[in-house]
Design a protein around this motif. Structure first.
Motif, mmCIF file in Angstrom:
data_model
loop_
_atom_site.group_PDB
_atom_site.id
_atom_site.type_symbol
_atom_site.label_atom_id
_atom_site.label_comp_id
_atom_site.label_asym_id
_atom_site.label_seq_id
_atom_site.Cartn_x
_atom_site.Cartn_y
_atom_site.Cartn_z
ATOM 1 N N LEU A 264 0.845 -1.188 0.000
ATOM 2 C CA LEU A 264 0.000 0.000 0.000
ATOM 3 C C LEU A 264 0.883 1.241 0.000
ATOM 4 O O LEU A 264 1.607 1.494 0.966
ATOM 5 C CB LEU A 264 -0.895 -0.030 1.245
ATOM 6 C CG LEU A 264 -2.122 0.873 1.287
ATOM 7 C CD1 LEU A 264 -3.136 0.484 0.219
ATOM 8 C CD2 LEU A 264 -2.765 0.796 2.672
ATOM 9 N N GLU A 265 0.876 1.976 -1.104
ATOM 10 C CA GLU A 265 1.663 3.215 -1.179
ATOM 11 C C GLU A 265 0.831 4.344 -0.588
ATOM 12 O O GLU A 265 -0.139 4.812 -1.181
ATOM 13 C CB GLU A 265 2.043 3.528 -2.625
ATOM 14 C CG GLU A 265 3.115 2.620 -3.188
ATOM 15 C CD GLU A 265 3.726 3.182 -4.461
ATOM 16 O OE1 GLU A 265 3.161 4.143 -5.035
ATOM 17 O OE2 GLU A 265 4.766 2.667 -4.898
ATOM 18 N N THR A 266 1.231 4.787 0.603
ATOM 19 C CA THR A 266 0.466 5.785 1.347
ATOM 20 C C THR A 266 1.113 7.163 1.216
ATOM 21 O O THR A 266 2.129 7.338 0.554
ATOM 22 C CB THR A 266 0.388 5.382 2.829
ATOM 23 O OG1 THR A 266 1.724 5.260 3.338
ATOM 24 C CG2 THR A 266 -0.336 4.061 2.999
ATOM 25 N N TYR A 267 0.506 8.137 1.872
ATOM 26 C CA TYR A 267 1.004 9.516 1.808
ATOM 27 C C TYR A 267 2.075 9.767 2.877
ATOM 28 O O TYR A 267 2.009 9.216 3.974
ATOM 29 C CB TYR A 267 -0.145 10.507 2.030
ATOM 30 C CG TYR A 267 -1.382 10.261 1.182
ATOM 31 C CD1 TYR A 267 -1.311 10.228 -0.198
ATOM 32 C CD2 TYR A 267 -2.630 10.079 1.784
ATOM 33 C CE1 TYR A 267 -2.443 10.002 -0.969
ATOM 34 C CE2 TYR A 267 -3.771 9.862 1.033
ATOM 35 C CZ TYR A 267 -3.668 9.824 -0.348
ATOM 36 O OH TYR A 267 -4.794 9.611 -1.100
ATOM 37 N N GLY A 268 3.010 10.642 2.541
ATOM 38 C CA GLY A 268 3.972 11.127 3.537
ATOM 39 C C GLY A 268 4.647 10.037 4.340
ATOM 40 O O GLY A 268 5.239 9.112 3.789
#
Length: 343
Positions: free
Chosen positions: A246-250
Protein backbone atom coordinates in the motif's frame (compact mmCIF):
# COMPACT_ATOMS: atom_id res chain seq x y z
CA UNK A 1 50.43 -11.92 -5.07
CA UNK A 2 46.71 -12.42 -5.78
CA UNK A 3 45.70 -14.21 -8.95
CA UNK A 4 43.43 -12.34 -11.33
CA UNK A 5 39.75 -12.24 -10.43
CA UNK A 6 37.48 -14.29 -12.69
CA UNK A 7 34.31 -12.43 -13.69
CA UNK A 8 31.29 -13.91 -15.45
CA UNK A 9 29.41 -11.42 -17.61
CA UNK A 10 25.77 -12.41 -18.14
CA UNK A 11 23.71 -10.73 -20.86
CA UNK A 12 19.95 -10.92 -20.28
CA UNK A 13 18.96 -8.27 -22.82
CA UNK A 14 18.59 -4.51 -22.89
CA UNK A 15 19.99 -1.50 -24.70
CA UNK A 16 23.56 -2.10 -23.52
CA UNK A 17 23.80 -5.23 -25.67
CA UNK A 18 22.69 -3.54 -28.86
CA UNK A 19 24.72 -1.97 -31.63
CA UNK A 20 23.49 0.20 -34.47
CA UNK A 21 23.41 -0.97 -38.05
CA UNK A 22 24.63 2.26 -39.62
CA UNK A 23 23.11 1.40 -43.01
CA UNK A 24 19.57 0.86 -41.72
CA UNK A 25 19.75 2.72 -38.40
CA UNK A 26 18.20 -0.32 -36.67
CA UNK A 27 19.42 -1.65 -33.35
CA UNK A 28 20.62 -5.26 -33.39
CA UNK A 29 22.00 -7.47 -30.63
CA UNK A 30 25.71 -8.11 -30.98
CA UNK A 31 27.56 -11.37 -30.36
CA UNK A 32 28.88 -11.28 -26.80
CA UNK A 33 31.57 -13.72 -27.73
CA UNK A 34 33.09 -10.80 -29.64
CA UNK A 35 32.83 -8.41 -26.70
CA UNK A 36 36.51 -7.46 -26.77
CA UNK A 37 36.11 -6.24 -30.34
CA UNK A 38 33.41 -3.81 -29.20
CA UNK A 39 35.12 -2.79 -25.95
CA UNK A 40 38.89 -3.34 -26.36
CA UNK A 41 39.45 -1.36 -23.15
CA UNK A 42 38.40 -4.48 -21.21
CA UNK A 43 41.85 -5.94 -21.98
CA UNK A 44 43.31 -3.35 -19.62
CA UNK A 45 41.35 -4.66 -16.62
CA UNK A 46 43.15 -6.85 -14.09
CA UNK A 47 40.70 -9.72 -14.41
CA UNK A 48 39.70 -12.62 -16.64
CA UNK A 49 36.27 -12.23 -18.22
CA UNK A 50 34.00 -14.92 -19.57
CA UNK A 51 30.61 -14.24 -21.13
CA UNK A 52 27.30 -16.01 -21.34
CA UNK A 53 24.09 -14.77 -22.93
CA UNK A 54 20.44 -15.69 -22.61
CA UNK A 55 19.50 -17.82 -25.60
CA UNK A 56 16.67 -15.38 -26.23
CA UNK A 57 17.59 -11.96 -24.75
CA UNK A 58 14.56 -10.18 -23.32
CA UNK A 59 13.32 -6.65 -23.03
CA UNK A 60 13.40 -6.04 -19.28
CA UNK A 61 9.68 -5.17 -19.36
CA UNK A 62 9.12 -8.91 -19.82
CA UNK A 63 11.08 -9.88 -16.69
CA UNK A 64 9.19 -12.34 -14.48
CA UNK A 65 9.95 -14.85 -11.69
CA UNK A 66 10.61 -17.67 -14.16
CA UNK A 67 13.27 -15.65 -16.01
CA UNK A 68 14.63 -14.42 -12.67
CA UNK A 69 15.00 -18.07 -11.71
CA UNK A 70 16.99 -18.79 -14.89
CA UNK A 71 19.30 -15.87 -14.12
CA UNK A 72 19.76 -17.00 -10.51
CA UNK A 73 20.42 -20.57 -11.67
CA UNK A 74 23.15 -19.36 -14.05
CA UNK A 75 24.88 -17.62 -11.16
CA UNK A 76 24.43 -20.56 -8.78
CA UNK A 77 25.81 -23.02 -11.37
CA UNK A 78 28.93 -20.90 -11.87
CA UNK A 79 29.26 -19.65 -8.31
CA UNK A 80 32.36 -21.61 -7.29
CA UNK A 81 34.24 -21.01 -10.57
CA UNK A 82 34.01 -17.20 -10.55
CA UNK A 83 34.87 -14.39 -8.15
CA UNK A 84 32.13 -12.04 -9.28
CA UNK A 85 29.19 -11.63 -11.63
CA UNK A 86 28.11 -8.70 -13.79
CA UNK A 87 24.56 -8.88 -15.15
CA UNK A 88 23.70 -6.78 -18.19
CA UNK A 89 20.01 -5.89 -17.94
CA UNK A 90 17.51 -3.44 -19.36
CA UNK A 91 17.15 -0.43 -17.10
CA UNK A 92 13.33 -0.37 -16.87
CA UNK A 93 12.99 -3.21 -14.34
CA UNK A 94 16.60 -3.39 -13.17
CA UNK A 95 15.76 -2.17 -9.65
CA UNK A 96 13.13 -4.92 -9.32
CA UNK A 97 15.58 -7.61 -10.47
CA UNK A 98 18.33 -6.32 -8.18
CA UNK A 99 15.91 -6.32 -5.24
CA UNK A 100 14.57 -9.81 -6.00
CA UNK A 101 18.04 -11.33 -6.42
CA UNK A 102 19.18 -9.82 -3.13
CA UNK A 103 16.50 -11.84 -1.33
CA UNK A 104 16.80 -14.99 -3.44
CA UNK A 105 20.56 -15.25 -2.75
CA UNK A 106 20.91 -16.25 0.89
CA UNK A 107 24.47 -16.14 2.32
CA UNK A 108 25.90 -14.41 -0.74
CA UNK A 109 29.62 -13.69 -0.38
CA UNK A 110 30.50 -12.51 -3.90
CA UNK A 111 29.47 -9.46 -5.94
CA UNK A 112 26.48 -9.65 -8.26
CA UNK A 113 26.39 -6.31 -10.06
CA UNK A 114 23.64 -5.28 -12.44
CA UNK A 115 24.28 -2.61 -15.02
CA UNK A 116 22.97 -1.41 -18.36
CA UNK A 117 22.82 1.77 -20.36
CA UNK A 118 20.57 4.42 -21.81
CA UNK A 119 22.28 4.30 -25.22
CA UNK A 120 23.54 1.26 -27.21
CA UNK A 121 27.18 0.26 -26.85
CA UNK A 122 27.94 1.23 -30.45
CA UNK A 123 26.44 4.72 -30.17
CA UNK A 124 28.81 7.67 -30.39
CA UNK A 125 27.72 9.16 -27.02
CA UNK A 126 27.03 5.86 -25.27
CA UNK A 127 27.13 5.46 -21.51
CA UNK A 128 27.40 1.69 -21.98
CA UNK A 129 31.19 1.42 -22.03
CA UNK A 130 31.77 3.29 -18.78
CA UNK A 131 28.99 1.41 -16.99
CA UNK A 132 30.27 -1.95 -18.24
CA UNK A 133 33.97 -1.33 -17.58
CA UNK A 134 33.49 0.06 -14.08
CA UNK A 135 30.94 -2.59 -13.07
CA UNK A 136 33.48 -5.28 -13.99
CA UNK A 137 36.26 -3.39 -12.23
CA UNK A 138 34.20 -3.10 -9.03
CA UNK A 139 33.26 -6.78 -9.22
CA UNK A 140 36.99 -7.55 -9.40
CA UNK A 141 37.92 -5.66 -6.21
CA UNK A 142 39.45 -8.07 -3.72
CA UNK A 143 41.35 -8.02 -0.47
CA UNK A 144 43.09 -10.98 1.14
CA UNK A 145 41.70 -13.24 -1.57
CA UNK A 146 38.06 -12.26 -0.94
CA UNK A 147 35.73 -9.96 -2.79
CA UNK A 148 35.31 -6.53 -1.23
CA UNK A 149 31.71 -6.30 -2.46
CA UNK A 150 29.65 -9.22 -1.14
CA UNK A 151 26.11 -8.31 -2.13
CA UNK A 152 23.76 -7.60 -5.02
CA UNK A 153 24.41 -4.11 -6.40
CA UNK A 154 23.45 -1.84 -9.24
CA UNK A 155 26.02 0.30 -11.05
CA UNK A 156 24.99 3.26 -13.18
CA UNK A 157 26.57 6.62 -14.08
CA UNK A 158 29.60 6.61 -11.78
CA UNK A 159 27.85 5.15 -8.72
CA UNK A 160 27.48 1.70 -7.22
CA UNK A 161 24.31 1.31 -5.16
CA UNK A 162 22.93 -1.45 -2.96
CA UNK A 163 20.56 -3.12 -5.40
CA UNK A 164 17.53 -3.32 -3.11
CA UNK A 165 17.79 0.40 -2.29
CA UNK A 166 17.48 1.60 -5.88
CA UNK A 167 14.71 3.01 -8.01
CA UNK A 168 14.69 4.24 -11.59
CA UNK A 169 14.08 7.99 -11.61
CA UNK A 170 14.75 9.11 -15.19
CA UNK A 171 14.03 7.63 -18.60
CA UNK A 172 16.28 10.04 -20.51
CA UNK A 173 19.24 11.15 -18.38
CA UNK A 174 22.35 9.00 -17.98
CA UNK A 175 21.83 9.30 -14.22
CA UNK A 176 18.80 7.03 -14.42
CA UNK A 177 18.87 5.59 -10.90
CA UNK A 178 18.82 6.85 -7.37
CA UNK A 179 19.15 5.34 -3.91
CA UNK A 180 17.01 7.77 -1.90
CA UNK A 181 17.53 6.35 1.58
CA UNK A 182 21.04 4.85 1.49
CA UNK A 183 24.35 6.33 0.31
CA UNK A 184 26.20 4.93 -2.71
CA UNK A 185 28.70 2.17 -1.91
CA UNK A 186 31.34 3.09 -4.48
CA UNK A 187 31.82 6.30 -6.44
CA UNK A 188 33.82 6.36 -9.66
CA UNK A 189 36.01 9.34 -10.43
CA UNK A 190 39.70 9.52 -11.19
CA UNK A 191 39.89 6.78 -8.54
CA UNK A 192 37.29 4.38 -7.18
CA UNK A 193 36.16 5.62 -3.78
CA UNK A 194 34.80 2.69 -1.77
CA UNK A 195 32.70 3.34 1.35
CA UNK A 196 33.74 0.16 3.16
CA UNK A 197 31.64 0.86 6.26
CA UNK A 198 28.45 0.80 4.17
CA UNK A 199 29.02 -2.61 2.59
CA UNK A 200 27.33 -5.80 3.82
CA UNK A 201 29.71 -8.32 5.38
CA UNK A 202 29.19 -11.96 4.45
CA UNK A 203 29.37 -14.93 6.79
CA UNK A 204 31.88 -17.14 5.00
CA UNK A 205 30.96 -20.10 7.19
CA UNK A 206 27.58 -20.28 5.45
CA UNK A 207 27.07 -21.75 1.98
CA UNK A 208 25.11 -19.97 -0.72
CA UNK A 209 21.46 -20.98 -0.83
CA UNK A 210 19.13 -19.81 -3.57
CA UNK A 211 15.39 -19.56 -2.96
CA UNK A 212 13.64 -19.87 -6.29
CA UNK A 213 10.04 -19.70 -5.05
CA UNK A 214 8.50 -16.24 -5.48
CA UNK A 215 4.76 -16.02 -4.82
CA UNK A 216 3.14 -13.65 -7.33
CA UNK A 217 -0.24 -13.42 -5.58
CA UNK A 218 0.54 -9.82 -4.68
CA UNK A 219 -0.41 -6.33 -5.81
CA UNK A 220 0.70 -2.69 -5.43
CA UNK A 221 -1.96 -0.09 -4.71
CA UNK A 222 -1.17 3.61 -4.75
CA UNK A 223 -3.56 5.72 -2.70
CA UNK A 224 -4.92 8.95 -4.16
CA UNK A 225 -7.46 11.51 -2.96
CA UNK A 226 -10.79 10.18 -4.17
CA UNK A 227 -10.02 6.47 -4.10
CA UNK A 228 -13.41 4.80 -3.70
CA UNK A 229 -14.71 2.04 -1.49
CA UNK A 230 -15.70 0.02 -4.57
CA UNK A 231 -12.14 0.13 -5.98
CA UNK A 232 -10.46 -0.80 -2.70
CA UNK A 233 -12.96 -3.58 -2.00
CA UNK A 234 -12.41 -5.00 -5.50
CA UNK A 235 -8.62 -4.96 -5.06
CA UNK A 236 -8.74 -6.63 -1.66
CA UNK A 237 -11.13 -9.35 -2.89
CA UNK A 238 -8.88 -10.53 -5.75
CA UNK A 239 -8.94 -14.33 -5.78
CA UNK A 240 -5.90 -15.93 -4.05
CA UNK A 241 -4.41 -12.54 -3.15
CA UNK A 242 -1.94 -12.94 -0.28
CA UNK A 243 -0.20 -9.60 0.03
CA UNK A 244 -0.55 -5.94 -0.89
CA UNK A 245 1.96 -3.11 -0.91
CA UNK A 246 0.00 0.00 0.00
CA UNK A 247 1.66 3.21 -1.18
CA UNK A 248 0.47 5.79 1.35
CA UNK A 249 1.00 9.52 1.81
CA UNK A 250 3.97 11.13 3.54
CA UNK A 251 5.21 9.16 6.53
CA UNK A 252 2.63 6.40 6.08
CA UNK A 253 -0.68 8.24 6.27
CA UNK A 254 -4.00 7.08 4.84
CA UNK A 255 -7.69 8.05 5.01
CA UNK A 256 -9.38 7.63 8.39
CA UNK A 257 -12.83 7.08 6.88
CA UNK A 258 -14.62 4.15 8.47
CA UNK A 259 -15.11 2.21 5.20
CA UNK A 260 -11.40 2.40 4.41
CA UNK A 261 -10.22 1.17 7.79
CA UNK A 262 -12.85 -1.55 8.04
CA UNK A 263 -11.85 -2.96 4.64
CA UNK A 264 -8.18 -3.00 5.63
CA UNK A 265 -9.01 -4.54 9.02
CA UNK A 266 -11.13 -7.29 7.46
CA UNK A 267 -8.48 -8.08 4.84
CA UNK A 268 -5.81 -8.49 7.54
CA UNK A 269 -8.17 -10.59 9.69
CA UNK A 270 -8.72 -12.82 6.64
CA UNK A 271 -4.95 -13.40 6.37
CA UNK A 272 -3.83 -10.75 3.88
CA UNK A 273 -0.42 -9.15 4.52
CA UNK A 274 -0.63 -5.37 4.06
CA UNK A 275 2.66 -3.48 3.74
CA UNK A 276 2.77 0.29 4.26
CA UNK A 277 5.32 2.16 2.10
CA UNK A 278 5.52 5.86 1.36
CA UNK A 279 4.75 7.39 -2.03
CA UNK A 280 7.52 9.92 -1.39
CA UNK A 281 10.76 9.42 -3.28
CA UNK A 282 12.69 9.57 0.02
CA UNK A 283 11.91 9.20 3.70
CA UNK A 284 10.32 6.59 5.90
CA UNK A 285 6.98 5.29 7.08
CA UNK A 286 6.49 6.10 10.77
CA UNK A 287 3.10 4.73 11.73
CA UNK A 288 1.67 6.39 14.81
CA UNK A 289 3.31 9.75 14.21
CA UNK A 290 -0.03 11.14 12.99
CA UNK A 291 -3.60 10.11 13.68
CA UNK A 292 -3.96 9.17 10.00
CA UNK A 293 -1.44 6.35 10.41
CA UNK A 294 -2.20 5.32 13.99
CA UNK A 295 -5.33 3.45 12.87
CA UNK A 296 -3.33 1.49 10.27
CA UNK A 297 -0.89 0.48 12.99
CA UNK A 298 -3.77 -0.64 15.21
CA UNK A 299 -5.15 -2.74 12.32
CA UNK A 300 -1.89 -4.71 12.12
CA UNK A 301 -0.53 -3.13 8.93
CA UNK A 302 3.17 -3.94 8.45
CA UNK A 303 5.56 -0.98 8.35
CA UNK A 304 7.83 -0.89 5.31
CA UNK A 305 9.90 1.82 7.03
CA UNK A 306 12.21 3.34 4.38
CA UNK A 307 12.07 0.42 1.92
CA UNK A 308 11.50 1.14 -1.78
CA UNK A 309 8.37 -0.13 -3.50
CA UNK A 310 10.57 -2.37 -5.69
CA UNK A 311 12.17 -3.99 -2.65
CA UNK A 312 8.85 -4.19 -0.79
CA UNK A 313 7.06 -6.12 -3.53
CA UNK A 314 9.96 -8.52 -4.14
CA UNK A 315 10.52 -9.09 -0.42
CA UNK A 316 6.80 -9.81 -0.11
CA UNK A 317 7.00 -12.38 -2.93
CA UNK A 318 10.11 -13.93 -1.35
CA UNK A 319 8.62 -14.25 2.15
CA UNK A 320 5.32 -15.59 0.82
CA UNK A 321 7.37 -18.35 -0.80
CA UNK A 322 8.26 -19.53 2.72
CA UNK A 323 6.15 -20.87 5.56
CA UNK A 324 5.69 -18.22 8.24
CA UNK A 325 3.00 -17.59 10.81
CA UNK A 326 1.20 -14.26 10.56
CA UNK A 327 3.06 -12.85 13.59
CA UNK A 328 6.46 -14.06 12.36
CA UNK A 329 5.81 -12.66 8.90
CA UNK A 330 5.32 -9.16 10.32
CA UNK A 331 8.44 -9.40 12.48
CA UNK A 332 10.57 -10.68 9.59
CA UNK A 333 9.29 -8.12 7.09
CA UNK A 334 10.03 -5.24 9.44
CA UNK A 335 13.57 -6.57 9.93
CA UNK A 336 16.46 -5.85 7.57
CA UNK A 337 17.38 -9.08 5.77
CA UNK A 338 19.79 -7.75 3.11
CA UNK A 339 20.21 -4.10 4.09
CA UNK A 340 16.98 -3.14 2.29
CA UNK A 341 15.63 -1.01 5.14
CA UNK A 342 16.86 0.96 8.12
CA UNK A 343 15.83 -0.58 11.42
Amino acid sequence: MQSKAKILLIYTGGTIGMSKDFETGALVAFNFGQLLQHVPELKLLECDIETVSFEKPIDSSNMNPEILGSLAATIEKNYTQFDGFVVLHGSDTMAYTASALSFMFENLSKPVILTGSQLPIGDLRTDAKENLITAIQVASLRENGRSIVQEVCLYFEYKLYRGNRTTKVNAEHFQAFNSPNYPCLVESGVHLKTNLSLLLKADFEQKLHVQYTLDTNVVILKLFPGISEVVLAAMLSIKNLKGIVLETYGSGNAPTEEWFLSLIQKAISDGLHVINVTQCSAGSVMMGQYETSTELKNCGVISGKDITTEAAITKLMYLLGQDHTKADFKLIFEKSLRGELTE
